[in-house]
Design a protein around this motif. Structure first.
Motif, PDB file in Angstrom:
ATOM      1  N   GLU A   1     125.413   2.487  38.070  1.00  0.00           N
ATOM      2  CA  GLU A   1     125.308   2.025  39.415  1.00  0.00           C
ATOM      3  C   GLU A   1     123.755   1.627  39.637  1.00  0.00           C
ATOM      4  O   GLU A   1     122.927   2.020  39.008  1.00  0.00           O
ATOM      5  CB  GLU A   1     125.680   2.744  40.373  1.00  0.00           C
ATOM      6  N   LYS A   2     123.499   0.703  40.492  1.00  0.00           N
ATOM      7  CA  LYS A   2     122.098   0.465  40.861  1.00  0.00           C
ATOM      8  C   LYS A   2     121.618   1.895  41.359  1.00  0.00           C
ATOM      9  O   LYS A   2     121.853   2.618  41.981  1.00  0.00           O
ATOM     10  CB  LYS A   2     121.979  -0.718  41.933  1.00  0.00           C
ATOM     11  N   ILE A   3     120.045   2.078  40.907  1.00  0.00           N
ATOM     12  CA  ILE A   3     119.249   3.018  41.295  1.00  0.00           C
ATOM     13  C   ILE A   3     118.028   2.523  41.800  1.00  0.00           C
ATOM     14  O   ILE A   3     117.443   3.400  42.530  1.00  0.00           O
ATOM     15  CB  ILE A   3     118.994   4.023  39.966  1.00  0.00           C
ATOM     16  N   ALA A   4     117.842   1.105  41.481  1.00  0.00           N
ATOM     17  CA  ALA A   4     116.811   0.582  42.252  1.00  0.00           C
ATOM     18  C   ALA A   4     117.087  -0.746  43.126  1.00  0.00           C
ATOM     19  O   ALA A   4     117.717  -1.347  42.701  1.00  0.00           O
ATOM     20  CB  ALA A   4     115.616   0.197  41.134  1.00  0.00           C
ATOM     21  N   TYR A   5     116.258  -0.862  44.183  1.00  0.00           N
ATOM     22  CA  TYR A   5     116.867  -1.786  45.116  1.00  0.00           C
ATOM     23  C   TYR A   5     115.452  -2.697  45.474  1.00  0.00           C
ATOM     24  O   TYR A   5     115.839  -3.619  46.282  1.00  0.00           O
ATOM     25  CB  TYR A   5     117.550  -1.234  46.215  1.00  0.00           C
ATOM     26  N   ASP A   6     114.591  -2.191  45.036  1.00  0.00           N
ATOM     27  CA  ASP A   6     113.329  -3.096  45.299  1.00  0.00           C
ATOM     28  C   ASP A   6     112.145  -2.797  44.084  1.00  0.00           C
ATOM     29  O   ASP A   6     112.562  -2.173  43.122  1.00  0.00           O
ATOM     30  CB  ASP A   6     112.622  -2.829  46.851  1.00  0.00           C
ATOM     31  N   LEU A   7     111.227  -3.734  44.317  1.00  0.00           N
ATOM     32  CA  LEU A   7     110.196  -3.583  43.174  1.00  0.00           C
ATOM     33  C   LEU A   7     109.643  -2.453  42.949  1.00  0.00           C
ATOM     34  O   LEU A   7     109.428  -1.630  41.943  1.00  0.00           O
ATOM     35  CB  LEU A   7     108.972  -4.699  43.320  1.00  0.00           C
ATOM     36  N   GLU A   8     109.318  -1.500  44.122  1.00  0.00           N
ATOM     37  CA  GLU A   8     108.760  -0.154  43.956  1.00  0.00           C
ATOM     38  C   GLU A   8     109.688   0.940  43.393  1.00  0.00           C
ATOM     39  O   GLU A   8     109.187   1.381  42.673  1.00  0.00           O
ATOM     40  CB  GLU A   8     108.376   0.282  45.498  1.00  0.00           C
ATOM     41  N   GLU A   9     110.768   0.735  43.767  1.00  0.00           N
ATOM     42  CA  GLU A   9     111.925   1.762  43.034  1.00  0.00           C
ATOM     43  C   GLU A   9     111.925   1.394  41.613  1.00  0.00           C
ATOM     44  O   GLU A   9     111.896   2.203  40.793  1.00  0.00           O
ATOM     45  CB  GLU A   9     113.185   1.647  43.576  1.00  0.00           C
ATOM     46  N   ALA A  10     112.017  -0.112  41.246  1.00  0.00           N
ATOM     47  CA  ALA A  10     112.333  -0.315  40.041  1.00  0.00           C
ATOM     48  C   ALA A  10     110.909  -0.015  39.068  1.00  0.00           C
ATOM     49  O   ALA A  10     111.100   0.741  37.955  1.00  0.00           O
ATOM     50  CB  ALA A  10     112.281  -1.872  39.727  1.00  0.00           C
ATOM     51  N   ASP A  11     109.867   0.040  39.693  1.00  0.00           N
ATOM     52  CA  ASP A  11     108.508   0.557  38.850  1.00  0.00           C
ATOM     53  C   ASP A  11     108.668   2.100  38.682  1.00  0.00           C
ATOM     54  O   ASP A  11     108.154   2.506  37.699  1.00  0.00           O
ATOM     55  CB  ASP A  11     107.501   0.118  39.627  1.00  0.00           C
ATOM     56  N   ALA A  12     108.818   2.828  39.684  1.00  0.00           N
ATOM     57  CA  ALA A  12     109.204   4.062  39.637  1.00  0.00           C
ATOM     58  C   ALA A  12     110.147   4.510  38.495  1.00  0.00           C
ATOM     59  O   ALA A  12     109.935   5.451  37.824  1.00  0.00           O
ATOM     60  CB  ALA A  12     109.441   4.724  41.234  1.00  0.00           C
ATOM     61  N   PHE A  13     111.367   3.962  38.742  1.00  0.00           N
ATOM     62  CA  PHE A  13     112.260   4.389  37.513  1.00  0.00           C
ATOM     63  C   PHE A  13     111.739   3.988  36.150  1.00  0.00           C
ATOM     64  O   PHE A  13     111.845   4.692  35.077  1.00  0.00           O
ATOM     65  CB  PHE A  13     113.452   3.633  37.710  1.00  0.00           C
ATOM     66  N   LEU A  14     111.090   2.802  36.103  1.00  0.00           N
ATOM     67  CA  LEU A  14     110.683   2.337  34.627  1.00  0.00           C
ATOM     68  C   LEU A  14     109.783   3.101  34.219  1.00  0.00           C
ATOM     69  O   LEU A  14     109.450   3.524  32.897  1.00  0.00           O
ATOM     70  CB  LEU A  14     110.264   0.973  34.737  1.00  0.00           C
ATOM     71  N   SER A  15     108.871   3.727  35.117  1.00  0.00           N
ATOM     72  CA  SER A  15     107.405   4.669  34.617  1.00  0.00           C
ATOM     73  C   SER A  15     108.086   6.119  34.374  1.00  0.00           C
ATOM     74  O   SER A  15     107.766   6.560  33.334  1.00  0.00           O
ATOM     75  CB  SER A  15     106.615   4.759  35.915  1.00  0.00           C
ATOM     76  N   ASP A  16     109.196   6.436  35.018  1.00  0.00           N
ATOM     77  CA  ASP A  16     109.875   7.847  34.758  1.00  0.00           C
ATOM     78  C   ASP A  16     110.495   7.822  33.384  1.00  0.00           C
ATOM     79  O   ASP A  16     110.496   8.713  32.572  1.00  0.00           O
ATOM     80  CB  ASP A  16     110.748   8.244  35.805  1.00  0.00           C
ATOM     81  N   CYS A  17     111.063   6.733  32.928  1.00  0.00           N
ATOM     82  CA  CYS A  17     111.632   6.331  31.698  1.00  0.00           C
ATOM     83  C   CYS A  17     110.708   5.947  30.692  1.00  0.00           C
ATOM     84  O   CYS A  17     111.211   5.748  29.327  1.00  0.00           O
ATOM     85  CB  CYS A  17     112.776   5.345  31.770  1.00  0.00           C
ATOM     86  N   PHE A  18     109.419   5.736  30.768  1.00  0.00           N
ATOM     87  CA  PHE A  18     108.413   5.363  29.795  1.00  0.00           C
ATOM     88  C   PHE A  18     108.784   4.194  29.337  1.00  0.00           C
ATOM     89  O   PHE A  18     108.784   4.007  28.012  1.00  0.00           O
ATOM     90  CB  PHE A  18     108.201   6.484  28.958  1.00  0.00           C
ATOM     91  N   ALA A  19     109.467   3.164  30.129  1.00  0.00           N
ATOM     92  CA  ALA A  19     109.943   1.954  29.505  1.00  0.00           C
ATOM     93  C   ALA A  19     108.737   1.067  28.970  1.00  0.00           C
ATOM     94  O   ALA A  19     107.437   1.260  29.339  1.00  0.00           O
ATOM     95  CB  ALA A  19     110.493   1.187  30.770  1.00  0.00           C
ATOM     96  N   VAL A  20     109.062   0.455  28.065  1.00  0.00           N
ATOM     97  CA  VAL A  20     108.210  -0.442  27.143  1.00  0.00           C
ATOM     98  C   VAL A  20     108.174  -1.829  27.216  1.00  0.00           C
ATOM     99  O   VAL A  20     109.557  -2.313  27.075  1.00  0.00           O
ATOM    100  CB  VAL A  20     108.114   0.076  25.733  1.00  0.00           C
ATOM    101  N   VAL A  21     107.202  -2.554  27.358  1.00  0.00           N
ATOM    102  CA  VAL A  21     107.243  -4.104  27.451  1.00  0.00           C
ATOM    103  C   VAL A  21     106.569  -4.613  26.080  1.00  0.00           C
ATOM    104  O   VAL A  21     105.570  -4.157  25.634  1.00  0.00           O
ATOM    105  CB  VAL A  21     106.664  -4.930  28.477  1.00  0.00           C
ATOM    106  N   VAL A  22     107.403  -5.381  25.147  1.00  0.00           N
ATOM    107  CA  VAL A  22     106.784  -5.864  23.860  1.00  0.00           C
ATOM    108  C   VAL A  22     106.912  -7.352  24.092  1.00  0.00           C
ATOM    109  O   VAL A  22     107.508  -8.083  24.999  1.00  0.00           O
ATOM    110  CB  VAL A  22     107.736  -5.318  22.781  1.00  0.00           C
ATOM    111  N   LYS A  23     106.303  -7.862  23.028  1.00  0.00           N
ATOM    112  CA  LYS A  23     105.903  -9.430  23.406  1.00  0.00           C
ATOM    113  C   LYS A  23     107.110 -10.290  22.542  1.00  0.00           C
ATOM    114  O   LYS A  23     107.246 -11.329  22.940  1.00  0.00           O
ATOM    115  CB  LYS A  23     104.848  -9.637  22.110  1.00  0.00           C
ATOM    116  N   ASN A  24     107.798  -9.648  21.661  1.00  0.00           N
ATOM    117  CA  ASN A  24     109.149 -10.476  21.239  1.00  0.00           C
ATOM    118  C   ASN A  24     110.134  -9.510  20.535  1.00  0.00           C
ATOM    119  O   ASN A  24     109.968  -8.285  20.430  1.00  0.00           O
ATOM    120  CB  ASN A  24     108.480 -11.427  19.845  1.00  0.00           C
ATOM    121  N   ILE A  25     111.083 -10.274  20.072  1.00  0.00           N
ATOM    122  CA  ILE A  25     112.237  -9.523  19.537  1.00  0.00           C
ATOM    123  C   ILE A  25     111.962  -8.710  17.930  1.00  0.00           C
ATOM    124  O   ILE A  25     112.426  -7.532  17.823  1.00  0.00           O
ATOM    125  CB  ILE A  25     113.504 -10.468  19.206  1.00  0.00           C
TER     126      ILE A  25
END
Length: 86
Positions: A21-45
């Protein structure tokens, strides 16, 4: 990590591929969730592949296409990838 708007919007739009189910409803909530999960952004596959190998996951039987379809992997419109492990 500071997540840019493209990353945050991608997660907002596609979060149900990872979560029941959705846990983030706006950019701020998405940012908080991703930060809590230590999500990573990479350049390519290939960097997605390297990330999972570095984490010790056995992905030897997975193609790059398989990795792209993994529920933890979100393709961003500009070609980067967001990896979210919960």
């Amino acid at each position: 990590m500071n997540y840019d708007q493209a990353v945050l919007q991608t997660f907002l739009d596609q979060q149900l591929q990872l979560l029941p189910e959705k846990i983030a409803y706006d950019l701020e909530e998405a940012d908080a969730f991703l930060s809590d999960c230590f999500a990573v952004v990479v350049k390519n596959i290939k960097e997605v592949q390297q990330y999972f190998e570095d984490e010790g996951l056995d992905i030897s039987q997975m193609s790059l296409a398989d990795l792209e379809q993994a529920q933890e992997v979100f393709k961003i419109a500009d070609g980067r990838y967001l990896i979210v492990e919960t």
